[in-house]
Design an enzyme around this catalytic site. Structure first.
Site, PDB file in Angstrom:
ATOM      1  CE1 TYR A  25      -3.591  -2.629   0.429  1.00  0.00           C
ATOM      2  CE2 TYR A  25      -2.261  -3.420   2.259  1.00  0.00           C
ATOM      3  CZ  TYR A  25      -3.299  -3.596   1.368  1.00  0.00           C
ATOM      4  OH  TYR A  25      -4.035  -4.747   1.410  1.00  0.00           O
TER       5      TYR A  25
ATOM      6  CE1 TYR B 177      -7.383  -6.576   3.058  1.00  0.00           C
ATOM      7  CE2 TYR B 177      -6.578  -8.278   4.549  1.00  0.00           C
ATOM      8  CZ  TYR B 177      -6.404  -7.483   3.441  1.00  0.00           C
ATOM      9  OH  TYR B 177      -5.255  -7.595   2.711  1.00  0.00           O
TER      10      TYR B 177
ATOM     11  CG  ASP C 129     -10.287 -15.068   6.986  1.00  0.00           C
ATOM     12  OD1 ASP C 129      -9.317 -15.712   7.429  1.00  0.00           O
ATOM     13  OD2 ASP C 129     -10.170 -14.006   6.339  1.00  0.00           O
TER      14      ASP C 129
ATOM     15  CE  LYS D  21      -2.870 -11.762   8.994  1.00  0.00           C
ATOM     16  NZ  LYS D  21      -1.830 -11.024   8.279  1.00  0.00           N
TER      17      LYS D  21
END
Length: 438
Positions: free
Chosen positions: A18, A146, A251, A280
């Protein structure tokens, strides 16, 4: 290379997340990491409050995880998973099946969290297509979610408040319900009311013949706003999915492996997903690896067309190095007092971050497990705040109106206090500067 050379070449060639080359976000050069500290090339050490985007739950450079990588590298670092298998992958699949809920019996070993979400979406769509339900091409999700940066994941991220609005015209168009009601509002507890699920219920009732699956982050909406919501909401979602024969994808890429106080966040609702994504912390933050788990029901549904071929296959899926260190990380977690550590972190975050609510710039402070969030009324200028956090010896990466902590579970109380104090001090300074500019 010295620090100046590293930073110069970085600025010239490397695209960070980003970021823009014309207006680059300042970066720091890291030479090494140990425990909960990053050592910069110039010798400064920073206490990491982000655990490298929530993944290094055991801290950096852990000898057990390092040894797992070394040992496996002497055998094979990689081998294709098409037509071949190996012990690290088989062992990891069995571990994941054993530590998740009973209906999850089948594992796809992906190579990143975003890919795990792509696979979950494909599973749900193929489940419907194979049974002749070709009209079921939509997913239902909640705003403020997200799910990654690949196209399937972007399509179910919040289309307005998310990071991918510019791609709206080319993404699949899915269905979005109102965001779940948060647990607190301006610091006050909000009691669960059945009407909080009404919009989701209406969207599912009206569109269930087009909907293949619901996808949602259980208990915590992470990068979409660090929002914590009611357990009753998640329970109602499961009930509605059952009622309308729609698959439920959970998720847990951010929340899995103990972050919210239970091994997986869905356990707090006492429900079972049809499909689960993890990543992760799966490898303790050492290597990229993720997994998508599913039930026999989904597998049988995909096989209803007589083929049963799940149409996905990354080159590095089931990577032996990553699987070996994931096995070591899971064993390390389960053999540690992780529940007590997370409880201690949670209690300290509640006590120390609560001081921030005294600041006029702060809207709300909220804590769940080893997640601490300070939400501001206005976005924080990170080009201003980042150097000040660094001066105080901490690494934090606020975004928008949020300053948050997701520390490694091994973090000591004194180290955590440095982080919480830095947040209070920097926000106090920011408030003074804002008032001075009025």
């Amino acid at each position: 290379m010295n620090q100046e050379e590293i930073l110069a070449l970085d600025a010239k060639h490397l695209w960070h997340p980003y970021s823009s080359f014309s207006k680059p976000t300042p970066v720091l050069s890291v030479a090494s990491a140990q425990g909960v500290r990053l050592e910069l090339t110039d010798g400064r050490k920073l206490i990491d409050g982000m655990s490298s985007w929530w993944s290094t739950i055991h801290g950096y450079n852990h000898p057990v995880l390092n040894q797992a990588i070394i040992d496996q590298s002497q055998k094979m670092s990689h081998v294709m998973f098409g037509g071949l298998t190996h012990e690290p992958a088989v062992t990891l699949g069995k571990k994941l099946v054993d530590i998740t809920c009973a209906n999850l019996q089948h594992v796809f070993l992906a190579d990143s969290g975003s890919v795990a979400v792509e696979v979950a979406i494909k599973m749900a769509l193929q489940y419907c297509f194979a049974q002749g339900q070709t009209q079921k091409t939509k997913l239902l999700t909640a705003r403020n979610g997200y799910y990654g940066d690949t196209f399937g994941g972007m399509a179910v991220c919040d289309p307005v408040n998310g990071m991918h609005e510019m791609f709206t015209g080319v993404l699949p168009q899915h269905i979005f319900a109102e965001a779940p009601q948060t647990l607190t509002e301006s610091g006050e507890e909000v009691i669960w009311k059945p009407e909080f699920i009404n919009d989701f219920k209406t969207k599912l009732e009206q569109n269930h013949k087009q909907i293949a699956a619901v996808i949602i982050e259980p208990m915590v909406q992470n990068a979409g706003g660090m929002r914590f919501y009611h357990v009753e909401y998640l329970q109602a979602v499961r009930q509605l999915c059952d009622q309308y024969d729609v698959l439920l994808i959970l998720d847990e890429i951010a929340t899995g492996f103990g972050r919210t106080g239970t091994l997986f966040a869905y356990e707090q609702a006492n429900i079972q997903p049809d499909i689960l994504t993890v990543g992760k912390a799966l490898t303790g933050g050492t290597m990229t690896l993720a997994a998508t788990l599913t039930s026999r029901k989904v597998v049988d549904g995909i096989e209803a067309d007589g083929k049963g071929l799940l149409m996905h296959g990354p080159t590095f899926m089931g990577n032996p190095l990553a699987c070996s260190v994931a096995n070591a990380s899971i064993e390390l977690l389960l053999s540690s007092p992780w529940q007590d550590r997370v409880k201690a972190i949670s209690a300290q975050l509640k006590a120390e971050l609560s001081l921030c609510i005294q600041l006029d710039c702060v809207k709300e402070v909220r804590v769940k497990g080893a997640i601490g969030v300070v939400e501001l009324h206005d976005p924080l200028d990170t080009t201003w705040s980042q150097p000040r956090f660094t001066e105080k010896g901490v690494w934090l990466r606020p975004f928008g109106k949020l300053v948050y902590l997701m520390p490694a579970y091994i973090m000591e109380s004194a180290e955590l206090r440095v982080l919480t104090s830095a947040i209070y001090d920097v926000l106090s300074e920011w408030q003074k500067e804002k008032n001075a500019c009025k």
